[in-house]
Motif scaffolding. Structure first.
Motif, mmCIF file in Angstrom:
data_model
loop_
_atom_site.group_PDB
_atom_site.id
_atom_site.type_symbol
_atom_site.label_atom_id
_atom_site.label_comp_id
_atom_site.label_asym_id
_atom_site.label_seq_id
_atom_site.Cartn_x
_atom_site.Cartn_y
_atom_site.Cartn_z
ATOM 1 N N GLN A 41 0.911 -1.208 0.086
ATOM 2 C CA GLN A 41 0.069 -0.170 0.184
ATOM 3 C C GLN A 41 0.913 1.290 -0.103
ATOM 4 N N THR A 69 -7.030 -2.608 -5.331
ATOM 5 C CA THR A 69 -8.086 -1.625 -4.496
ATOM 6 C C THR A 69 -7.561 -0.246 -4.383
ATOM 7 N N GLN A 83 -3.427 -2.841 7.361
ATOM 8 C CA GLN A 83 -4.098 -2.502 6.207
ATOM 9 C C GLN A 83 -4.780 -1.195 6.035
ATOM 10 N N GLN A 85 -7.094 -0.693 4.037
ATOM 11 C CA GLN A 85 -8.529 -0.998 3.766
ATOM 12 C C GLN A 85 -9.283 -1.421 4.921
ATOM 13 N N SER A 90 -11.784 5.160 5.797
ATOM 14 C CA SER A 90 -11.190 4.607 4.534
ATOM 15 C C SER A 90 -12.114 4.566 3.813
ATOM 16 N N PHE A 92 -12.842 2.556 -0.168
ATOM 17 C CA PHE A 92 -11.971 1.683 -1.303
ATOM 18 C C PHE A 92 -12.974 1.086 -2.021
ATOM 19 N N LYS A 94 -12.946 -2.281 -4.273
ATOM 20 C CA LYS A 94 -12.147 -3.528 -4.475
ATOM 21 C C LYS A 94 -12.843 -4.186 -5.763
ATOM 22 N N ARG A 102 -15.602 -0.636 0.038
ATOM 23 C CA ARG A 102 -15.126 -0.922 1.283
ATOM 24 C C ARG A 102 -15.226 0.222 2.147
ATOM 25 N N THR A 161 -3.989 0.293 -3.092
ATOM 26 C CA THR A 161 -3.291 -1.067 -2.384
ATOM 27 C C THR A 161 -3.270 -2.122 -3.549
#
Length: 213
Positions: A41, A69, A83, A85, A90, A92, A94, A102, A161
């Motif tokens: 990441q 992601t 992580q 995520q 956060s 994201f 995916k 996410r 990531t």
């Protein structure tokens, strides 16, 4: 880039967790995982707590394509191990399980759609909304909108990531994916940055001029 306007890139100086370092190339606009079975990441070099910003990610490599992601994160959370995520603060997209968002570590079950090799994920973040929103686009078409109360009042930064040997490129507005120029420039009312697809109305590139608009 020039002295009067500097675009965001991915940040090779991020050193919070050595097992998650990835390789930055092409002026820090392409990332490549280290090959181990882990999530790699990187955050962006610019952060913002207001404004509306847009950028694009091209999933150029077929390797581990399903594990790519991309999104945005509370910049304070990049200073913690673990992580990106999984963090509260956060958001994201995916590229697996049918294409899911996410939020704060919780995965949707909507099957918004997958990106195939060389398709482009657009990310549009609105920090001026009462509840900040993050919108995701596939080749210019809206896939999903996420309302993220956990981002309210925070400084946020782009976050990328990938898993194992995954790889992709990001255009924050300089008009290139890696060393390849965009093929057909979309409209951009702000005039800051060049993107493959139309910049959503009211959004601009994440750059120093965009931050000061």
């Amino acid at each position: 880039d020039n002295p009067s306007n500097v675009f965001c890139t991915m940040n090779p100086l991020w050193k919070q967790e050595s097992s998650r370092y990835l390789t930055h190339t092409k002026g820090n606009t392409m990332i490549s995982g280290g090959g181990s079975n882990t999530w790699y990441q990187t955050p962006g070099t610019l952060a913002f707590n207001s404004g509306k910003f847009y950028w694009e990610c091209k999933f150029n490599a077929g390797t581990n394509l399903a594990q790519n992601t991309a999104g945005v994160i509370d910049v304070d959370k990049t200073m913690e191990s673990g992580q990106f995520q999984d963090k509260t603060g956060s958001v994201f997209y995916k590229n697996e399980d049918g294409g899911e968002t996410r939020l704060d570590g919780v995965v949707s079950t909507a099957d918004y759609g997958l990106l195939t090799q060389n398709q482009i994920l657009g990310v549009a973040v609105d920090m001026d909304a009462t509840t900040p929103t993050v919108k995701f686009y596939r080749d210019g078409s809206l896939l999903a909108t996420v309302n993220a109360s956990s981002l309210a009042g925070k400084f946020v930064t782009p976050a990328q990531t990938t898993y194992a040997s995954g790889e992709y490129q990001v255009n924050y507005g300089n008009g290139y994916f890696g060393t390849t120029a965009i093929s057909s420039e979309g409209t951009n009312a702000s005039g800051f940055g060049k993107f493959e697809y139309d910049v959503p109305a009211g959004y601009t590139a994440l750059c120093t001029k965009g931050l000061n608009e």
